[in-house]
Every structure is written in structure tokens, then in C-alpha cells.
Design a protein around this motif. Structure first.
Motif, PDB file in Angstrom:
ATOM      1  N   ASP A   1      52.817  19.539   9.096  1.00  0.00           N
ATOM      2  CA  ASP A   1      52.796  18.442   8.123  1.00  0.00           C
ATOM      3  C   ASP A   1      53.723  18.784   6.970  1.00  0.00           C
ATOM      4  O   ASP A   1      54.493  19.741   7.044  1.00  0.00           O
ATOM      5  CB  ASP A   1      51.368  18.170   7.629  1.00  0.00           C
ATOM      6  CG  ASP A   1      50.709  19.399   7.022  1.00  0.00           C
ATOM      7  OD1 ASP A   1      51.444  20.289   6.524  1.00  0.00           O
ATOM      8  OD2 ASP A   1      49.468  19.491   7.053  1.00  0.00           O
ATOM      9  N   ALA A   2      53.645  18.021   5.909  1.00  0.00           N
ATOM     10  CA  ALA A   2      54.555  18.215   4.776  1.00  0.00           C
ATOM     11  C   ALA A   2      54.368  19.560   4.098  1.00  0.00           C
ATOM     12  O   ALA A   2      55.277  20.048   3.412  1.00  0.00           O
ATOM     13  CB  ALA A   2      54.360  17.088   3.762  1.00  0.00           C
ATOM     14  N   GLU A   3      53.197  20.188   4.275  1.00  0.00           N
ATOM     15  CA  GLU A   3      52.931  21.480   3.651  1.00  0.00           C
ATOM     16  C   GLU A   3      53.344  22.666   4.519  1.00  0.00           C
ATOM     17  O   GLU A   3      53.247  23.810   4.102  1.00  0.00           O
ATOM     18  CB  GLU A   3      51.419  21.597   3.346  1.00  0.00           C
ATOM     19  CG  GLU A   3      50.865  20.465   2.489  1.00  0.00           C
ATOM     20  CD  GLU A   3      51.554  20.383   1.141  1.00  0.00           C
ATOM     21  OE1 GLU A   3      51.838  21.446   0.552  1.00  0.00           O
ATOM     22  OE2 GLU A   3      51.827  19.248   0.692  1.00  0.00           O
ATOM     23  N   THR A   4      53.794  22.397   5.729  1.00  0.00           N
ATOM     24  CA  THR A   4      54.158  23.480   6.655  1.00  0.00           C
ATOM     25  C   THR A   4      55.386  24.214   6.144  1.00  0.00           C
ATOM     26  O   THR A   4      56.402  23.599   5.801  1.00  0.00           O
ATOM     27  CB  THR A   4      54.430  22.912   8.058  1.00  0.00           C
ATOM     28  OG1 THR A   4      53.254  22.264   8.533  1.00  0.00           O
ATOM     29  CG2 THR A   4      54.813  24.023   9.025  1.00  0.00           C
ATOM     30  N   SER A   5      55.316  25.519   6.113  1.00  0.00           N
ATOM     31  CA  SER A   5      56.447  26.318   5.645  1.00  0.00           C
ATOM     32  C   SER A   5      57.523  26.396   6.733  1.00  0.00           C
ATOM     33  O   SER A   5      57.245  26.238   7.923  1.00  0.00           O
ATOM     34  CB  SER A   5      55.990  27.732   5.284  1.00  0.00           C
ATOM     35  OG  SER A   5      55.579  28.437   6.448  1.00  0.00           O
ATOM     36  N   THR A   6      58.742  26.667   6.290  1.00  0.00           N
ATOM     37  CA  THR A   6      59.855  26.821   7.236  1.00  0.00           C
ATOM     38  C   THR A   6      59.595  27.988   8.177  1.00  0.00           C
ATOM     39  O   THR A   6      59.906  27.913   9.375  1.00  0.00           O
ATOM     40  CB  THR A   6      61.165  27.041   6.466  1.00  0.00           C
ATOM     41  OG1 THR A   6      61.384  25.944   5.565  1.00  0.00           O
ATOM     42  CG2 THR A   6      62.337  27.157   7.421  1.00  0.00           C
ATOM     43  N   LEU A   7      59.016  29.070   7.656  1.00  0.00           N
ATOM     44  CA  LEU A   7      58.738  30.244   8.488  1.00  0.00           C
ATOM     45  C   LEU A   7      57.770  29.900   9.616  1.00  0.00           C
ATOM     46  O   LEU A   7      57.982  30.304  10.774  1.00  0.00           O
ATOM     47  CB  LEU A   7      58.163  31.367   7.625  1.00  0.00           C
ATOM     48  CG  LEU A   7      57.781  32.656   8.376  1.00  0.00           C
ATOM     49  CD1 LEU A   7      59.001  33.254   9.058  1.00  0.00           C
ATOM     50  CD2 LEU A   7      57.140  33.660   7.412  1.00  0.00           C
TER      51      LEU A   7
END
Length: 473
Positions: A353-359
């Protein structure tokens, strides 16, 4: 087949490059398009969630024509057909760039697919016939290397071109390469033909093609076309009837397009059916993920393209691990466990979702890429490895058709699910939730293919045959 004169040193040196360039054009085109779909939709005044026909039209055309590629090359000569394939692919690319509506773009993609369906099968056939067997492994390894580079640079190149120029350039960049390929094919491609005109199973070809077309359009009817349920059911029944008619006819004629006797080899039967269902998730992934990143998470086209690089890098890194793992654990254990793991990883994208980090996204896509690589290698090899030499060519051709068909069905199925969830959840305000539900369903459907691979014998693939399998990943 007429025995060709020995290749002169210059031709022998340049011919693998010509085939490799054609392979690169085809694999690059298969991945460069996905990140550009939202921009194309905006320019053509279409819904980005209804652009799957652009992808499916190409895959389905390739799948339809592959069975005829060998006969066409034997009938008209490899030089003429290879030249024509590159010319058709380049013409289709130009028409794609000039398209002003979705219908025009789909028609241009069909022309591209006519060329793409002939380029690699005919290129492999020329290499097989023109070089001694002692050189075959080295040359085949060389020409399939671009197949790994296409998925690596395609998404990011497509996203970059959309941002700095326009989506038209993802097709226009094929033109100079195509012109060079046409010139090289006319000058250096040997003209090989079969020894005599073999009879082509045209009726079987039409029945088999009609079955694939009707079933795919039925799935499209659930998504982009929004066909009434009754029409979808009729299309599915019509496709199944054509497939049944083909099967019954193939069992009673001497030279069918694909012989039902192939399925007497258990590992082939399980491998073909497993390929068809296990690839639904893998085929949907390159279509769904760029759309998710751009439409639901606000990524730019270039960012979305670069986000897919870990998937391709992990696939390349995992490739050398396939052989030792298969030798140690066996095809049955590898395919059953890896299918479950791959389906679970695809379903895990429902957590993005929008809170998912790139890592986190990089880790998830890398794991999917590694599992995909192992899955493709194991599925392709177990499908062909127990076939005798008489059936290997026909089995390889059917496998190539199923690979293309399964990827097209994967896109169509994912698009139908995405469209249905978007309507049920309330349209554009719930795009992310629609993607999450689609990933969950696609992952769970992929996991069901593990039940198919459980039907493999524990000794499947232990015949020791060394078979060249198609590279599609």
C-alpha cells in the motif's frame, strides 16, 4: 532437409548475432510496453484498467502462428521468412506508434505478433540446421542471452521514454534495429528448406486456433469488453467444442498439428497442464505491477520501471541454482513446493500500500523473480525431458504455444478480476483495494497448480536426456 553448404567464416560469425538481435527485439517489446500503458491510455482517452487487449493481442497472435512456423520456413525458405518476420515486426511497430485509437493499436499489435511468432522459431531452426551439434550449446547460449537482458532493461527504458519523450518511442526504437536486421538477413541468412513439401494440418490448425481465440475472448468479455454473461458462456462453450473436435480429429489422422500420443508420456502431460495453470500468476505479474505502482501508489513511469529491475536481476541470479536443486530434490518436490511458494509471494503483494517501503517492495519482487526463474526452468525441462527424439520437436512446439497462451490468459484473467473488483468496490476511489484483491486471487489460483505437479512420478525426468528447452524468462 537439404544439406546446406558449409557457412563461410564471416556468415558463421555474424549469423548468431542476427538471431540474437531478433530475440532481443522480441523480448524487449514484451516488457517495455507494460510501464507505458497508463500514458498510452491517457493519450487514447481510454481507462488504464482496460488496456490489457494491447498485451493480449500480441501474445495470442504469437501463440496462434507458432505451430505453423516450421512448415512455413520449410515451404518458403528460412531467408525469406526470417526477413519477412523482421519486416512485419518493424511495420507493426511503426503502425503502433502512429495509432490514434485503441482499435488501431490492437490491430498494429497483431501485425507485430505475426512477425514475432516467426522470428525466434525460424532463427532457432536456422542455427540448428546450419551448425554442427558440437557448436550448438555454445551458440544457443549466446542467442538466448538477450532474452534475459530484455526483461532487465525493458520496464525502466519504457518508463524513461514515456517521461522524456512519449509512449510512441517505445515502438519507434524498433525501426533502426529492424532495418539493420532486414539488411543482415538478406545478406547473411542461409536459405534452408525442407527436402519435400510436407502436408500441413490446416483443419487442425484452424480448430486449435479457434479454440484459443474463443476462450481468450471469453475472458476478455469478463473484463474490458463487458460482455453479457450469456455471450461469455457461449464463447467458452464454443472454444471447448473446437478443442474437443481438434482432439478427436488428431487421434485419427496420420500427421496432426500436435499428436495426442504426446500425452502418453506422463511427465509431458503433467508439465503442459501445469505450465498452463502455473503461468497464470507469472503472466499477470508484468501487467498488474506497473499499473499498481502508477495508478494506486503514485509512482512515475520511470520509477515504476526501475522498481521491476530487482525481479529480473533475481531471476538471472537464480538461474544457475536450478540444475543442482532439481538434481538434489527432484522435479516433483521442486515444482510442488516452488509453486506454493511462488503463489504465496504473488498473494503477498496484496499487502502493498502507500505505506510500503521501497526496501520491502524490492525484497518481495526479488523473491518472486528468483522463484519464477526456478519455476520456468523446472517446468520447461520436465515437460520435454522424457520425450523420445521423434516427439521432441512437436512437444517443444506445443510447449511454446502453451507458454504464450498461458501468459495471455494470465493477463486476461487478472484484468477481468481487476475490473470486477473495481466495480464491486466503488470505482476509482478504491483502486488500491481492487489491486490487492486481484493479487490475492491470482496468487491463490497459482498455488492450486501444485496439485497438478503432485501427479508427477518421483522419478520423472531421470531419463538423462539433454533437451534444449525454450527460453521465455
Amino acid at each position: 532437409m537439404t544439406i546446406p553448404a558449409p557457412l563461410d567464416p564471416r556468415t558463421a560469425r555474424l549469423l548468431p548475432w542476427i538471431v540474437a538481435i531478433a530475440f532481443f527485439m522480441q523480448t524487449l517489446d514484451g516488457t517495455i510496453l507494460n510501464t507505458a500503458l497508463p500514458a498510452m491510455a491517457g493519450d487514447l482517452n481510454e481507462d488504464p484498467l482496460r488496456m490489457q487487449s494491447v498485451v493480449i493481442a500480441y501474445m495470442l497472435t504469437v501463440a496462434l502462428l507458432i505451430p505453423a512456423s516450421g512448415w512455413i520456413a520449410d515451404r518458403f525458405g528460412t531467408r525469406r521468412i526470417f526477413f519477412g518476420a523482421i519486416a512485419l515486426f518493424s511495420l507493426g511497430s511503426l503502425l503502433c506508434a502512429l495509432s490514434e485509437s485503441l482499435s488501431m493499436l490492437i490491430g498494429a499489435r497483431v501485425i507485430q505478433g505475426l512477425g514475432g511468432a516467426l522470428m525466434m522459431p525460424v532463427g532457432r531452426l536456422v542455427v540448428l540446421r546450419a551448425y554442427p551439434r558440437s557448436e550448438l550449446v555454445r551458440i544457443m547460449s549466446f542467442i538466448t542471452l538477450p532474452g534475459l537482458l530484455g526483461p532487465l532493461i525493458g520496464p525502466s527504458l519504457g518508463g524513461w521514454l514515456v517521461e522524456v519523450a512519449s509512449w510512441h518511442w517505445i515502438f519507434l526504437i524498433n525501426l533502426p534495429v529492424g532495418l539493420l536486421g532486414c539488411w543482415a538477413a538478406r545478406r547473411y541468412m542461409p536459405d534452408l528448406r525442407g527436402p519435400e513439401r510436407s502436408r500441413f494440418d490446416s483443419v487442425g490448425f484452424l480448430l486449435f486456433g479457434a479454440a484459443m481465440l474463443l476462450i481468450t475472448v471469453a475472458l476478455e468479455g469478463l473484463g474490458e469488453l463487458h460482455l453479457p454473461t450469456m455471450r461469455v458462456v457461449l464463447l467458452l462453450l464454443g472454444g471447448m467444442a473446437c478443442l474437443a473436435a481438434y482432439w478427436l480429429r488428431a487421434g485419427r489422422i496420420e500427421q496432426p498439428l500436435f499428436s495426442p500420443a504426446l500425452f502418453h508420456t506422463r511427465s509431458f502431460a503433467v508439465g503442459i497442464i501445469g505450465n498452463l495453470f502455473a503461468r497464470l500468476g507469472s503472466g499477470a505479474l508484468p501487467f498488474l505491477t506497473p499499473l499498481l505502482l502508477q495508478l494506486a501508489m503514485g509512482y512515475s513511469p520511470a520509477q515504476a520501471g526501475m522498481s521491476l529491475i530487482p525481479l529480473a536481476l533475481a531471476a538471472m541470479a537464480a538461474k544457475p541454482l536450478a540444475k543442482p536443486l532439481i538434481e538434489r530434490l527432484g522435479y516433483r518436490n521442486i515444482l510442488t513446493s516452488n509453486t506454493l511458494l511462488l503463489g504465496a509471494l504473488i498473494a503477498s503483494l496484496a499487502l502493498v500500500d502507500a505505506e510500503t517501503s521501497t526496501l520491502q517492495l524490492i525484497i518481495q519482487l526479488s523473491l518472486i523473480g528468483a522463484c519464477n526463474s526456478l519455476q520456468f526452468t523446472a517446468m520447461n525441462t520436465v515437460t520435454l525431458i522424457d520425450l523420445d527424439n521423434r516427439d521432441a520437436s512437436s512437444g517443444n512446439s506445443l510447449l511454446s504455444v502453451v507458454v504464450q497462451l498461458a501468459m495471455g490468459l494470465g493477463v486476461a484473467s487478472a484484468a477481468a478480476l481487476l475490473s470486477g473488483f473495481s466495480r464491486d468496490l466503488g470505482g476509482s476511489d478504491h483502486v488500491l483495494q481492487a489491486f490487492q484483491a486481484t493479487y490475492l486471487c491470482v496468487g491463490l489460483l497459482s498455488m492450486l497448480a501444485a496439485a497438478i505437479f503432485l501427479q508427477l512420478d518421483t522419478k520423472a525426468g531421470r531419463s538423462g536426456r539433454n533437451i534444449e528447452v525454450p527460453t521465455d524468462d
